[in-house]
Write a protein that holds these residues in place. Structure first.
Motif, PDB file in Angstrom:
ATOM      1  N   ALA A 596      43.438  49.688  22.200  1.00 46.85           N
ATOM      2  CA  ALA A 596      43.521  49.305  23.610  1.00 46.85           C
ATOM      3  C   ALA A 596      44.661  48.331  23.881  1.00 46.85           C
ATOM      4  N   SER A 597      45.364  47.898  22.811  1.00 51.93           N
ATOM      5  CA  SER A 597      46.408  46.861  22.932  1.00 51.93           C
ATOM      6  C   SER A 597      45.851  45.645  23.654  1.00 51.93           C
ATOM      7  N   GLU A 598      44.697  45.154  23.158  1.00 54.02           N
ATOM      8  CA  GLU A 598      43.997  44.057  23.819  1.00 54.02           C
ATOM      9  C   GLU A 598      43.598  42.970  22.832  1.00 54.02           C
ATOM     10  N   TRP A 599      43.730  41.743  23.277  1.00 56.98           N
ATOM     11  CA  TRP A 599      43.039  40.626  22.650  1.00 56.98           C
ATOM     12  C   TRP A 599      41.635  40.593  23.237  1.00 56.98           C
ATOM     13  N   GLN A 600      40.633  40.464  22.396  1.00 63.97           N
ATOM     14  CA  GLN A 600      39.257  40.532  22.874  1.00 63.97           C
ATOM     15  C   GLN A 600      38.452  39.320  22.415  1.00 63.97           C
ATOM     16  N   LEU A 601      37.614  38.862  23.316  1.00 63.43           N
ATOM     17  CA  LEU A 601      36.656  37.801  23.019  1.00 63.43           C
ATOM     18  C   LEU A 601      35.267  38.398  23.222  1.00 63.43           C
ATOM     19  N   VAL A 602      34.470  38.391  22.166  1.00 68.44           N
ATOM     20  CA  VAL A 602      33.134  38.993  22.204  1.00 68.44           C
ATOM     21  C   VAL A 602      32.107  37.876  22.063  1.00 68.44           C
ATOM     22  N   VAL A 603      31.160  37.796  23.004  1.00 62.08           N
ATOM     23  CA  VAL A 603      30.096  36.787  22.947  1.00 62.08           C
ATOM     24  C   VAL A 603      28.760  37.484  23.147  1.00 62.08           C
ATOM     25  N   THR A 604      27.726  36.953  22.500  1.00 59.84           N
ATOM     26  CA  THR A 604      26.381  37.504  22.654  1.00 59.84           C
ATOM     27  C   THR A 604      25.492  36.483  23.344  1.00 59.84           C
ATOM     28  N   ARG A 605      24.423  36.982  23.962  1.00 59.26           N
ATOM     29  CA  ARG A 605      23.545  36.139  24.769  1.00 59.26           C
ATOM     30  C   ARG A 605      22.276  35.731  24.030  1.00 59.26           C
ATOM     31  N   GLY A 606      22.285  35.804  22.723  1.00 64.56           N
ATOM     32  CA  GLY A 606      21.139  35.392  21.926  1.00 64.56           C
ATOM     33  C   GLY A 606      21.233  35.991  20.541  1.00 64.56           C
ATOM     34  N   SER A 607      20.383  35.490  19.654  1.00 64.96           N
ATOM     35  CA  SER A 607      20.431  35.952  18.264  1.00 64.96           C
ATOM     36  C   SER A 607      19.462  37.086  17.979  1.00 64.96           C
ATOM     37  N   GLU A 608      18.593  37.413  18.916  1.00 65.33           N
ATOM     38  CA  GLU A 608      17.608  38.451  18.659  1.00 65.33           C
ATOM     39  C   GLU A 608      18.294  39.820  18.611  1.00 65.33           C
ATOM     40  N   PRO A 609      17.730  40.776  17.868  1.00 69.59           N
ATOM     41  CA  PRO A 609      18.327  42.112  17.785  1.00 69.59           C
ATOM     42  C   PRO A 609      18.466  42.743  19.172  1.00 69.59           C
TER      43      PRO A 609
END
Length: 706
Positions: A596-609
């Protein structure tokens, strides 16, 4: 230029005669020649002296012999096809001298394209302090003239030349006197300054405070005084400078007035709420002691990077509040209040502080309000007006300030030192009842659930700069790795207590300059290390470096950055540079996706599966030299931002972070199946971790902040 105007040019007599014969022989054509019409009478609305002084039957005052201006215009009704008009102006000025002899001056301008503004720079021998009358008429190219401007419906214009400057202004202030008696009133307290002048024709005062941009004020009548209001935002010596300006526009000499402003008055009530566990009351730094009910637990954590040592926890139930059983301030006058807060939840209205009104409600409430489809917001209600702004996240600290200023009846709400909402024209509300911490009358009590600390109440304006200082939590360095070669597979941090351990065969890159010197065929020196003599070298297969445990609390504000160099600026798969999470997922992950020619920042909203994942991306590509990559999470503002080479490439609202118990990872992250992957191929160096959110300007120099 076409020189025709009306009957501007005539042909020779023979040609004229021939034309007359032809016209007479042509049925239906008038034989009479068209006459030249006079130009239009100049409009009084366009007549001025020195541009700004409009024509007036009452004499206007000017400082010197003025420039008179008028718009003149020739009519177009007598034009033939292709003709253009020209117009000039004939000015006349007259007066009666001291011995009763009438005097007159005149000036006729050249003729130019019509319509036009013509001017007359009147002669310097015009008398001072004498009423001079003037009018003007238009002249066309053939010498035809309009009516004078003062013929009906016009008026005769008049001016008086005033050659005397007004007397200097005086300045008087009761709150901030110019004397040697010491320091006066203080920051956040308005004072009145009255300007006056002995000259009766003063119509304006031009003033400035401590070199600020000049402001202008006018008295109600010429020669009268004028009073301005001013509020200092900092303590120290100040000077007020003012000039009196008369009706002619002449200025007096400058008057300078000195005063010394004291620091702002301390709060009229303050409860740090840092009392020992088990206490029954909250001690007061100012004001009365606050009674604590059973739902109040002292000894709770305090926001990091502040002077607070502890706070109180309120459980949100009926006995969860503190009160001094008395009002903290007069809410019908200027007041402000602030507190550090951390909500345990954001799904219901909650009150940080309030003060009881006489009708069974609260005159004001400071707290939070939930919203249906967006993050909860902070709120400050005063009477019938409610301000909302900022985003409130469960478990995140914030500093709130509410301010009501009776000077202009303005209500303001600040979150973390920044103004997020304001409204003017807010009616005053009296609150004779008790001040409350953690609850409000009405609204079911809207009791607070979470932590509260350092509640302050003032009876003055708290200026913006002071609020910024109160709500500031500057980022503090948590760990720094200046990566240099080691022999034991462990890279120490600057303080020596948070080592980075190498895994999977990760090693170091050291440029071999000597080899190039010794090789006669060497034409290009090896690339420098990213920083210092060496940097971390990762093979993209299974190499990575990691700490032994978490370096930063990802539920609070944090900033993490490093320098990298990609082995290939067009990698064949996504690659992760930084991450921190637990055994199964990442709280945050910084990656580059070449597809995608992208810098990406990935965040999650909790530790549960299955926890929701947010990917925010920005276009770009790695360079062949050095890329500085920094992620900044501002919990109080509710957003997270990815910076590359000092520029924000991706940002999003985010206030659902969780405290990741796992180590900081350099060069890998979790994949979709929960395993480890996306190993980085290239060099890494200059790793920095901060507690708190760096500012945009700090990000540009993150490697050198500490």
């Amino acid at each position: 230029m076409n020189t025709h105007s009306g009957r501007r040019a005539r042909t020779a007599a023979a040609a004229t005669g021939l034309a007359a014969v032809l016209l007479a022989a042509t049925p239906g054509i008038a034989t009479a020649a068209r006459e030249n019409l006079p130009p239009l009478q100049p409009s009084i609305d366009t007549l001025t002296a020195n541009w700004s002084k409009a024509c007036s039957a009452e004499p206007v005052h000017v400082p010197t012999a003025p420039e008179l201006r008028a718009v003149v215009e020739d009519t177009t009704e007598d034009n033939q096809e292709g003709e253009t008009n020209g117009a000039g102006a004939e000015f006349e000025a007259w007066w009666t001298d001291a011995d009763g002899t009438p005097q007159r001056r005149s000036h006729t301008s050249g003729i130019v394209h019509s319509p036009t503004t013509q001017l007359w720079r009147t002669p310097s021998d015009l008398p001072a302090d004498t009423v001079v009358s003037w009018h003007v008429r238009a002249v066309d190219r053939e010498g035809a003239t309009s009516a004078w401007s003062d013929e009906a419906p016009g008026i005769t214009c008049r001016f008086v030349i005033d050659t005397v400057n007004p007397e200097p202004a005086t300045i008087v202030s009761e709150q901030y006197p110019d004397d040697d008696s010491g320091w006066h009133d203080g920051v956040g307290v308005y004072g009145s300054f009255t300007f006056d002048s002995p000259s009766e024709d003063v119509v304006e005062y031009v003033y400035s405070v401590l070199g600020s941009a000049p402001k202008r004020v006018r008295p109600e009548e010429p020669g009268g005084p004028v009073t301005v209001r001013w509020m200092p935002e900092d303590s120290g010596p100040y000077h007020v400078q003012v000039r009196a300006v008369d009706r002619a526009g002449r200025s007096s000499s400058q008057t300078t007035y000195w005063t010394r402003v004291a620091t702002g008055r301390a709060p009229v009530a303050r409860w740090k709420l840092a009392d020992p566990a088990g206490a029954d009351n909250a001690a007061a730094e100012a004001g009365p002691v606050a009674r604590a009910e059973d739902g109040v637990v002292f000894g709770a954590p305090a926001p990091s990077r502040t002077d607070l040592t502890s706070t109180v926890t309120l459980n949100g139930r009926g006995n969860s509040y503190l009160t001094p059983d008395a009002p903290a301030t007069d809410t019908a006058r200027t007041f402000a209040l602030s507190a550090w807060v951390r909500p345990a939840a954001t799904d219901s209205p909650m009150t940080v502080a309030s003060q009881d009104a006489a009708d069974g409600t609260s005159a004001f409430t400071l707290g939070l309000r939930p919203t249906a489809d967006s993050p909860a917001t902070w709120a400050f209600r005063y009477g019938a007006t409610t301000l909302t702004g900022g985003s409130a996240s469960a478990g995140g600290w914030a500093h709130l300030t509410g301010l009501y200023d009776t000077e202009d009846d303005t209500l303001r709400l600040y979150v973390n030192g920044k103004e997020v909402a304001s409204e003017t024209g807010v009616a005053q509300v009296a609150a004779p009842g008790a001040f409350q911490i953690g609850r409000a009358r009405g609204d079911g009590g809207a009791r607070w659930q979470g932590e509260i600390g350092d509640v302050r109440v003032w009876d003055r304006v708290v200026p913006r700069k002071e609020i910024e200082r109160l709500g500031s939590r500057p980022a503090a360095l948590a760990a720094a790795w200046d990566i240099e070669r080691t022999d034991d597979g462990v890279i120490p941090d600057r303080d020596g207590d948070k080592p980075l351990t190498l895994h999977g065969g990760a090693g170091f890159y050291t440029p071999d300059y000597d080899a190039c010197f010794e090789d006669p065929e060497c034409v290009e020196f090896p690339a420098d290390a990213l920083d210092g003599n060496d940097h971390l070298a990762l093979d993209g297969t299974d190499d990575y470096a990691a700490t032994d445990g978490p370096v930063v609390d990802t539920a609070d504000s944090y900033s993490v950055g490093l320098r990298v160099r990609f082995a290939d600026t067009t990698p064949d798969r996504p690659t992760t540079l930084l991450s921190q999470g637990d055994a199964d997922s990442d709280a945050f992950k910084v990656r580059y996706d070449p597809a995608a020619s992208e810098w990406q920042l990935v965040v999650t909203r909790g530790s549960e599966p299955g926890a929701a994942e947010t990917v925010v991306a920005g276009p770009g590509a790695p360079t062949s030299h050095t890329d500085e990559v920094v992620v900044v999470y501002d919990d109080s503002e509710g957003h997270i931002t990815l910076y590359v080479r000092g520029e924000a490439v991706a940002t999003t609202e985010f206030n659902a972070s969780w405290s990741a118990p796992g180590p900081l990872q350099i060069g890998r992250g979790h994949t979709a199946d929960g395993g480890w992957g996306e190993y980085f191929h290239g060099g890494a160096d200059t790793v920095r971790v901060f507690n708190g959110a760096l500012t945009a300007s700090q990000v540009r120099s993150f490697a050198y902040l500490y």
